[in-house]
Design an enzyme around this catalytic site. Structure first.
Site, PDB file in Angstrom:
ATOM      1  N   GLU A 259     -49.542 -19.668  -6.948  1.00 35.47           N
ATOM      2  CA  GLU A 259     -48.421 -20.483  -7.432  1.00 35.47           C
ATOM      3  C   GLU A 259     -49.003 -21.783  -7.976  1.00 35.47           C
ATOM      4  O   GLU A 259     -49.421 -22.651  -7.204  1.00 35.47           O
ATOM      5  CB  GLU A 259     -47.423 -20.781  -6.308  1.00 35.47           C
ATOM      6  CG  GLU A 259     -46.191 -21.495  -6.842  1.00 35.47           C
ATOM      7  CD  GLU A 259     -45.357 -22.207  -5.787  1.00 35.47           C
ATOM      8  OE1 GLU A 259     -44.214 -22.580  -6.087  1.00 35.47           O
ATOM      9  OE2 GLU A 259     -45.856 -22.422  -4.665  1.00 35.47           O
TER      10      GLU A 259
ATOM     11  N   ASP B 166     -49.461 -19.989  -1.904  1.00 33.45           N
ATOM     12  CA  ASP B 166     -48.382 -20.969  -2.059  1.00 33.45           C
ATOM     13  C   ASP B 166     -48.946 -22.303  -2.571  1.00 33.45           C
ATOM     14  O   ASP B 166     -49.984 -22.767  -2.073  1.00 33.45           O
ATOM     15  CB  ASP B 166     -47.741 -21.157  -0.666  1.00 33.45           C
ATOM     16  CG  ASP B 166     -46.514 -22.030  -0.675  1.00 33.45           C
ATOM     17  OD1 ASP B 166     -45.470 -21.580  -1.168  1.00 33.45           O
ATOM     18  OD2 ASP B 166     -46.602 -23.173  -0.166  1.00 33.45           O
TER      19      ASP B 166
HETATM   20  C1  GLC Z   1     -43.599 -23.021  -2.689  1.00 31.52           C
HETATM   21  C2  GLC Z   1     -42.534 -22.087  -2.205  1.00 31.52           C
HETATM   22  C3  GLC Z   1     -41.372 -22.908  -1.773  1.00 31.52           C
HETATM   23  C4  GLC Z   1     -41.821 -23.798  -0.624  1.00 31.52           C
HETATM   24  C5  GLC Z   1     -43.011 -24.661  -1.036  1.00 31.52           C
HETATM   25  C6  GLC Z   1     -43.675 -25.299   0.144  1.00 31.52           C
HETATM   26  O1  GLC Z   1     -43.194 -23.737  -3.819  1.00 31.52           O
HETATM   27  O2  GLC Z   1     -42.218 -21.164  -3.217  1.00 31.52           O
HETATM   28  O3  GLC Z   1     -40.271 -22.120  -1.393  1.00 31.52           O
HETATM   29  O4  GLC Z   1     -40.778 -24.650  -0.240  1.00 31.52           O
HETATM   30  O5  GLC Z   1     -44.001 -23.880  -1.673  1.00 31.52           O
HETATM   31  O6  GLC Z   1     -44.381 -24.377   0.906  1.00 31.52           O
END
Ligand code: GLC
Length: 518
Positions: free
Chosen positions: A271, A204
């Site tokens: 991500e 994440d």
């Molecule tokens: C990422 C997740 C999102 C979350 C954020 C904080 O972007 O996909 O849903 O709110 O991280 O953890």
């Protein structure tokens, strides 16, 4: 893009992204859960994907719906039990599906015992497990850094008479990865899930852990660091982010994480919302690799035109290091639905593109039936970001399995945690051989059968205005993909049609695409 002899499952495979709260409720509380997922694994396997990325199901006060973890190795009762997870892993293995779990290194919930200890005093053993700082000389927050969730990224803790950093909600304090004890504890949580049936991690906001350790103000008007241009309007996305993320520390950590993962033949998706030249650094150098698949989000903001798509493909492929591997994401739980972004008439073309571009696609559950965005009155919103006008509920409506009022997601007498959006159900599309669901299945099975589609080289070829064409080649196999994005029928090159999104003759109707064997 290197072509290794041993193709690895995450290179030729397709990942299916399940937002667990919205997938299938099994106990009638209006919230999707692990037993619900268990019962739907057969559907996922039949679709023809290879792996399932499951959003967080760990213990959490759920202020950010599970991305605020209060115990990394416990399952939140709303989602089930450890026995339910074990059941999911056994069934997935039986069906030949891999599981990827979310791993959230940047922050925990403020309810986590690590934070309770850290905030209790400046002397406690976990005092610097999080990012703490004194007030500025004027008595305010240490820097001008905005939080991604609105307001300042700093909150005052009277116990320590200091501020703590949170790039998300105040209830989601940022961990301090400069402290090796944090790395050790977080790596233990990764080991736990890998030892318990997961084949990979989705990291994440992976670049956020790379904090410089310096507390310098941001340039708040730097034009945005996010690839998704549609988002570059909030103070957070307009700021320069020199010290709160994307520094060398992140790379050092991911190098070590890679060693841990490779020992277990596990994969890390990352991500990473950064421009291509920064995004690509997360593959690491060839002799010290980092994440296997830093996810590329360019398609989310791309215009659905030949130029928009071609330049997004070029953006990723030209930034990709030789040892890197491309990836494609066209929808997830943070975005409005694909069908609503590009228009329902274009979902078939989008399916063809997503599954024929070079690299690993991630398909967001519901996009295979063309689920549109949920249209929710702001007052009914459940997303903590909604207050900023950038709420993410639109892409989180529960899966519509049947035509029943609650879509078979939960009993009709129960209120689902979010209303279902309009749109067709899986059951209706099952019985219609011309449906989007059948097209996805056909594409996935063709992709599996043809090495050129899952591992072939990619070459754009000349195409008339308004059409996009490219070739995927592996050994003697050469396939040509042609998409007509113009308003008029286009001429079709000669060749045998392996799959078409619409009925084709010797011309390609507007909005149609084909895979040809020239
Ligand atoms: C990422 C997740 C999102 C979350 C954020 C904080 O972007 O996909 O849903 O709110 O991280 O953890």
């Amino acid at each position: 893009m290197e072509r290794p002899d041993n193709w690895i499952w995450w290179q030729h495979g397709v990942i299916y992204h399940v937002y667990l709260r919205s997938f299938q409720d099994s106990d009638g509380d209006g919230v999707g859960d692990l037993r619900g997922l268990y019962g739907r694994l057969g559907y996922i396997a039949d679709l023809g994907v290879d792996a399932v990325w499951v959003s967080p199901f760990y213990a959490s006060p759920k202020r950010d719906w599970g991305y605020d973890v209060s115990d990394h190795i416990a399952i939140d009762p709303a989602f089930g039990t450890m026995a339910d997870w074990d059941g999911v892993t056994q069934e997935a293995e039986r069906l030949g599906l891999r599981l990827i779990v979310d791993w959230i290194p940047n922050h925990t919930s403020s309810d986590h015992e690590w934070f309770a200890e850290s905030r209790s005093s400046r002397e406690n053993p976990k005092a610097d497990w999080y990012v703490w700082a004194d007030a500025s000389e004027s008595g305010g927050p240490p820097t001008n850094w905005p939080s991604a969730f609105g307001g300042s990224a700093w909150t005052w803790a009277p116990e320590r008479e200091q501020y703590y950093l949170h790039l998300c909600l105040p209830s989601m304090p940022d961990l301090n990865w400069h402290n090796p004890a944090v790395e050790s504890a977080m790596f233990d949580t990764a080991r736990f899930w890998l030892d318990r049936g997961a084949s990979g991690l989705r990291v994440d906001v992976a670049h956020w852990i790379g904090k410089s350790g310096r507390l310098n103000d941001h340039d708040l008007d730097a034009g945005g660091t996010f690839v998704n241009a549609a988002k570059a309007f909030t103070p957070f996305e307009s700021a320069e982010h020199t010290h709160d993320m994307d520094g060398p520390l992140a790379h050092a950590v991911y190098r070590r994480l890679r060693t841990l993962l490779d020992q277990r033949q596990a994969v890390a998706l990352g991500e990473i919302h950064l421009p291509p030249e920064r995004w690509s650094t997360y593959f690491g150098p060839p002799d010290a690799p980092e994440l296997h698949l830093p996810q590329f989000f360019g398609l989310l903001g791309a215009a659905f035109t030949t130029d928009g798509i071609a330049s997004t493909v070029d953006d990723q492929l030209s930034a990709l290091p030789p040892h890197g591997w491309p990836s494609w994401v066209w929808g997830n739980h943070d975005e409005p639905r694909l069908a609503s972004r590009i228009g329902p008439g274009r979902t078939r073309l989008a399916a063809l593109l997503l599954l024929t571009l070079p690299g690993t696609p991630t398909l967001y559950a519901g996009d295979e039936i063309g689920t549109p965005s949920l249209d929710l009155a702001p007052a009914d919103s459940r997303d903590p970001l909604a207050g900023q006008g950038t709420g993410r509920d639109a892409g989180r409506s529960p899966m519509r399995w049947t035509p029943a009022p609650n879509g078979g997601f939960c009993p009709d007498a129960v209120a689902p945690w979010l209303p279902l959006s309009a749109g067709p159900s899986v059951a209706e599309q099952e019985t219609d051989s011309g449906s989007l669901l059948h097209l996805y299945r056909d594409l996935l099975s063709l992709r599996r059968a043809h090495p050129a589609l899952h591992r072939g080289t990619y070459q754009r070829t000349h195409a008339p205005d308004g059409t996009l064409a490219y070739e995927r080649t592996d050994g003697s196999e050469r396939l040509r993909i042609v998409l007509n994005l113009s308003d008029a029928p286009a001429s079709l090159p000669p060749g045998r049609v392996l799959l078409a999104t619409h009925a084709v003759t010797d011309t390609l109707p507007s909005g149609a695409g084909v895979i040809l064997q020239p």
